[in-house]
Design an enzyme around this catalytic site. Structure first.
Site, short mmCIF file in Angstrom:
data_model
loop_
_atom_site.label_atom_id
_atom_site.label_comp_id
_atom_site.label_asym_id
_atom_site.label_seq_id
_atom_site.Cartn_x
_atom_site.Cartn_y
_atom_site.Cartn_z
N ARG A 2 -8.57 43.49 34.03
CA ARG A 2 -8.51 44.62 34.96
C ARG A 2 -8.40 44.07 36.38
O ARG A 2 -9.26 43.29 36.81
CB ARG A 2 -9.78 45.47 34.89
CG ARG A 2 -10.11 46.01 33.51
CD ARG A 2 -9.29 47.23 33.16
NE ARG A 2 -9.45 47.56 31.74
CZ ARG A 2 -10.18 48.55 31.27
NH1 ARG A 2 -10.82 49.35 32.11
NH2 ARG A 2 -10.28 48.78 29.99
N GLU B 227 -9.45 44.81 39.14
CA GLU B 227 -10.45 45.64 39.82
C GLU B 227 -10.45 45.31 41.30
O GLU B 227 -10.76 44.18 41.68
CB GLU B 227 -11.85 45.38 39.25
CG GLU B 227 -12.04 45.80 37.81
CD GLU B 227 -12.18 47.30 37.64
OE1 GLU B 227 -12.18 48.03 38.67
OE2 GLU B 227 -12.28 47.75 36.48
N ARG C 283 -21.02 44.86 38.82
CA ARG C 283 -20.76 45.28 37.44
C ARG C 283 -19.28 45.22 37.02
O ARG C 283 -18.92 45.69 35.95
CB ARG C 283 -21.33 46.68 37.18
CG ARG C 283 -20.97 47.72 38.23
CD ARG C 283 -21.28 49.09 37.76
NE ARG C 283 -22.68 49.47 37.89
CZ ARG C 283 -23.17 50.64 37.46
NH1 ARG C 283 -22.38 51.50 36.85
NH2 ARG C 283 -24.43 50.95 37.63
N HIS C 284 -18.45 44.71 37.90
CA HIS C 284 -17.02 44.60 37.57
C HIS C 284 -16.55 43.15 37.61
O HIS C 284 -16.86 42.42 38.56
CB HIS C 284 -16.16 45.40 38.57
CG HIS C 284 -16.31 46.87 38.39
ND1 HIS C 284 -17.15 47.62 39.16
CD2 HIS C 284 -15.71 47.73 37.53
CE1 HIS C 284 -17.08 48.90 38.78
NE2 HIS C 284 -16.21 48.98 37.80
N GLU D 296 -22.54 52.05 32.42
CA GLU D 296 -21.66 52.39 31.30
C GLU D 296 -21.34 51.15 30.48
O GLU D 296 -20.85 50.16 31.01
CB GLU D 296 -20.36 52.99 31.85
CG GLU D 296 -19.36 53.35 30.78
CD GLU D 296 -17.96 53.53 31.33
OE1 GLU D 296 -17.79 54.19 32.38
OE2 GLU D 296 -17.03 52.98 30.71
N SER E 165 -16.78 53.34 26.37
CA SER E 165 -16.08 54.63 26.39
C SER E 165 -15.36 54.75 25.08
O SER E 165 -14.83 53.76 24.57
CB SER E 165 -14.95 54.69 27.36
OG SER E 165 -15.15 54.70 28.59
N ARG F 25 -21.35 43.81 30.03
CA ARG F 25 -22.17 44.93 30.49
C ARG F 25 -23.46 45.02 29.67
O ARG F 25 -24.52 45.30 30.20
CB ARG F 25 -21.39 46.25 30.36
CG ARG F 25 -20.23 46.37 31.34
CD ARG F 25 -20.68 47.10 32.60
NE ARG F 25 -19.62 47.18 33.59
CZ ARG F 25 -18.85 48.24 33.77
NH1 ARG F 25 -18.97 49.31 33.00
NH2 ARG F 25 -17.94 48.24 34.72
P1 AMO Z 1 -12.78 51.71 29.52
O1 AMO Z 1 -11.71 51.51 30.52
O2 AMO Z 1 -13.85 52.69 29.87
O3 AMO Z 1 -12.16 52.24 28.14
O4 AMO Z 1 -13.45 50.33 29.17
C1 AMO Z 1 -14.34 50.21 28.08
C2 AMO Z 1 -15.54 49.39 28.48
O5 AMO Z 1 -15.12 48.11 28.97
C3 AMO Z 1 -16.02 47.65 29.96
N1 AMO Z 1 -15.31 47.39 31.21
C4 AMO Z 1 -15.62 46.40 32.08
N2 AMO Z 1 -16.57 45.47 32.06
C5 AMO Z 1 -16.64 44.61 33.10
N3 AMO Z 1 -15.79 44.63 34.14
C6 AMO Z 1 -14.81 45.55 34.21
N4 AMO Z 1 -13.96 45.53 35.23
C7 AMO Z 1 -14.69 46.50 33.15
N5 AMO Z 1 -13.85 47.53 32.89
C8 AMO Z 1 -14.25 48.05 31.71
C9 AMO Z 1 -17.07 48.73 30.14
C10 AMO Z 1 -16.35 49.96 29.62
O6 AMO Z 1 -17.24 50.94 29.18
N6 AMO Z 1 -9.36 51.99 25.82
C11 AMO Z 1 -10.68 52.46 26.27
C12 AMO Z 1 -11.69 52.33 25.19
C13 AMO Z 1 -11.46 53.22 24.00
O7 AMO Z 1 -11.33 54.44 24.21
O8 AMO Z 1 -11.41 52.71 22.88
C14 AMO Z 1 -11.10 51.68 27.49
O9 AMO Z 1 -10.65 50.59 27.75
O10 AMO Z 1 -18.18 48.37 29.34
#
Ligand code: AMO
Length: 444
Positions: free
Chosen positions: A220, A222, A228-229, A367, A370, A418
């Site tokens: 990502r 970000e 947390r990212h 979180e 998802s 996370r």
């Molecule tokens: P989502 O984008 O919410 O859902 O990501 C799912 C989980 O991935 C983790 N996460 C991260 N952890 C650390 N740094 C980040 N930048 C980051 N971005 C996401 C979180 C988050 O809850 N395709 C959907 C999932 C699905 O529906 O199956 C998805 O990617 O813990």
């Protein structure tokens, strides 16, 4: 005395025991510390399995060898052969009296980072010298726990007949919105690093692999520099077919989290103690609150939320759920369609189309997951793509899998870091990755 040591005879420190008293043993590792008291010196030799004390007697070894042994720089790699002798004053109950030793690799000094010094070091300095930082037992403990957690999750998924798959990380289309895509030059074309295996795990439902999981990096871009990212995280993705509703997916997730936390407690006690953290296994079922209810609970607590929960609201909700419901883990359900706009693959609530069959799982205000039920009916799926301005042609490879028999299905994505971040109450998610990637860090 300073001969070559036969590494073929090496025993790990953790395998040494009092039963070996009187035996000649060979050990090798990093020289953690030297205490020289004049006539006697104690060297602590560390390997991954533990620490052994080497006791050097000047009288026995002679001046020259004693001086050599006691002036080897800290963190050099050293191999020693000697007799294992019982000594109740040593925490292990024994020591090694060296007979031969070899410095396999001398460490430069000073070290950029102390391994046993108690001085607080900035996270950046630690990450810049991560190979040294990882030698600290408290840092390694995080990764031992990471391994135990992941093993527990795999164990559970295998027991539930999930098949492990691997999907491409170089992809032609994003699944989680354009703003966090990393574009890459792919021969003569543009491609992206996968944000999630979303489209592939769904296509595999169409292939008949009706219960699958993948543990792989997700990327990502970000733009937010938060605790947390990260730009590269370990994503545990599951997908399952023939579900009645997202409840089936949530039920699986409850079992997965409970089993994984039980494994951590059972197998990771020594590492939790080292970090001074307590972990508890959540009671089943985890509470379920709708997003609307969550917003109401926050308003009652004096925090007005418009739209989605931001970090402050998530944290506050974590406190409320703990205080009022004694729950560290809880589901937030029924996300409005409006908030899941980019989630074109989310099924909408049959009785109220402004809501989706989507949920998050939060752990003390952060979180973790998802997921939800997916839209498996191609006509509706195409409408949902078009609604947010995507061209279905760009998703044709994905849509094809929906034209020839796609069962109802759902799944979720869980961020491993996370879980660790919250479980171990660490100040920064970067602590949970050996070599984290973020907006500013691409080395080491
Ligand atoms: P989502 O984008 O919410 O859902 O990501 C799912 C989980 O991935 C983790 N996460 C991260 N952890 C650390 N740094 C980040 N930048 C980051 N971005 C996401 C979180 C988050 O809850 N395709 C959907 C999932 C699905 O529906 O199956 C998805 O990617 O813990």
């Amino acid at each position: 005395m300073n001969d070559s040591v036969d590494l073929g005879r090496r025993i790990e420190n953790g395998a040494l025991s009092k039963d070996m008293a009187g035996q000649k043993v060979t050990i090798a590792g990093w020289l953690q510390d030297t205490r020289n008291l004049g006539g006697i010196a104690f060297l602590l030799l560390r390997d991954r399995s533990g620490i052994a004390q080497i006791t050097c007697l000047k009288k026995k070894l002679g001046d020259e060898i004693f001086t050599h042994l006691t002036t080897i720089p800290r963190e050099s790699v050293l191999a020693v052969t000697g007799e294992l002798k019982l000594n109740e004053q040593v925490s292990t109950g024994f020591e090694i009296l060296p007979e031969t030793f070899e410095v396999l690799a001398e460490a430069q000094s000073p070290l950029p980072l102390g391994i046993i010094d108690k001085v607080g070091v900035e996270l950046d300095t630690r990450l810049n010298n991560r190979f040294l930082d990882l030698r600290k037992s408290q840092v390694l403990a995080i990764f031992k726990l990471r391994e135990i957690l992941i093993r527990g999750m795999r164990e559970y998924l295998v027991s539930q007949k999930f098949m492990e798959v691997t999907t491409p990380k170089i992809v032609a289309a994003g699944a989680e919105g354009g703003s966090t895509l990393f574009p890459i030059k792919y021969f003569e074309n543009q491609a992206y690093l996968a944000q999630s295996p979303q489209l592939y795990k769904q296509m595999l439902m169409g292939a008949g692999i009706d219960r699958l999981y993948e543990l792989a990096p997700a990327y990502r871009a970000e733009q937010s520099d938060t605790v947390r990212h990260i730009a590269e995280f370990a994503s545990l993705d599951i997908e399952m077919s023939f579900i009645k509703s997202e409840e089936d997916v949530m039920h699986l997730l409850e079992g997965l989290m409970t089993h994984a936390l039980e494994s951590v407690l059972k197998e990771g006690k020594q590492y939790l103690d080292e970090l001074g953290v307590e972990v508890s296994v959540p009671k089943l079922p985890f509470p379920r609150i709708t997003l609307k209810e969550a917003i109401k609970m926050l308003a009652d607590a004096g925090l007005e939320v418009k739209g989605d929960l931001d970090t402050e609201a998530e944290k506050k909700l974590g406190e409320i759920m703990l205080e009022k419901h004694g729950a560290e883990l809880y589901f937030i359900t029924k996300f409005p369609t409006e908030l899941k706009k980019t989630t074109f693959y989310a099924m909408r609530d049959a009785s109220n189309s402004v809501l989706t069959n989507y949920f998050d799982l939060d752990y003390r205000g952060e979180e973790l997951v998802s997921g939800g039920q997916r839209e498996h009916r191609i006509g509706i799926l195409i409408n949902q793509l078009e609604e947010i301005g995507y061209d279905p042609k760009d998703f044709e490879f994905y849509l094809q899998a929906f034209r020839y028999g796609m069962p109802p299905h759902g799944g979720f994505g869980l961020g491993i870091e996370r879980v660790l971040h919250m479980m171990l109450r660490l100040p920064n998610i970067r602590e949970c990755v050996m070599f984290p990637r973020d907006m500013y860090r691409v080395v080491p």
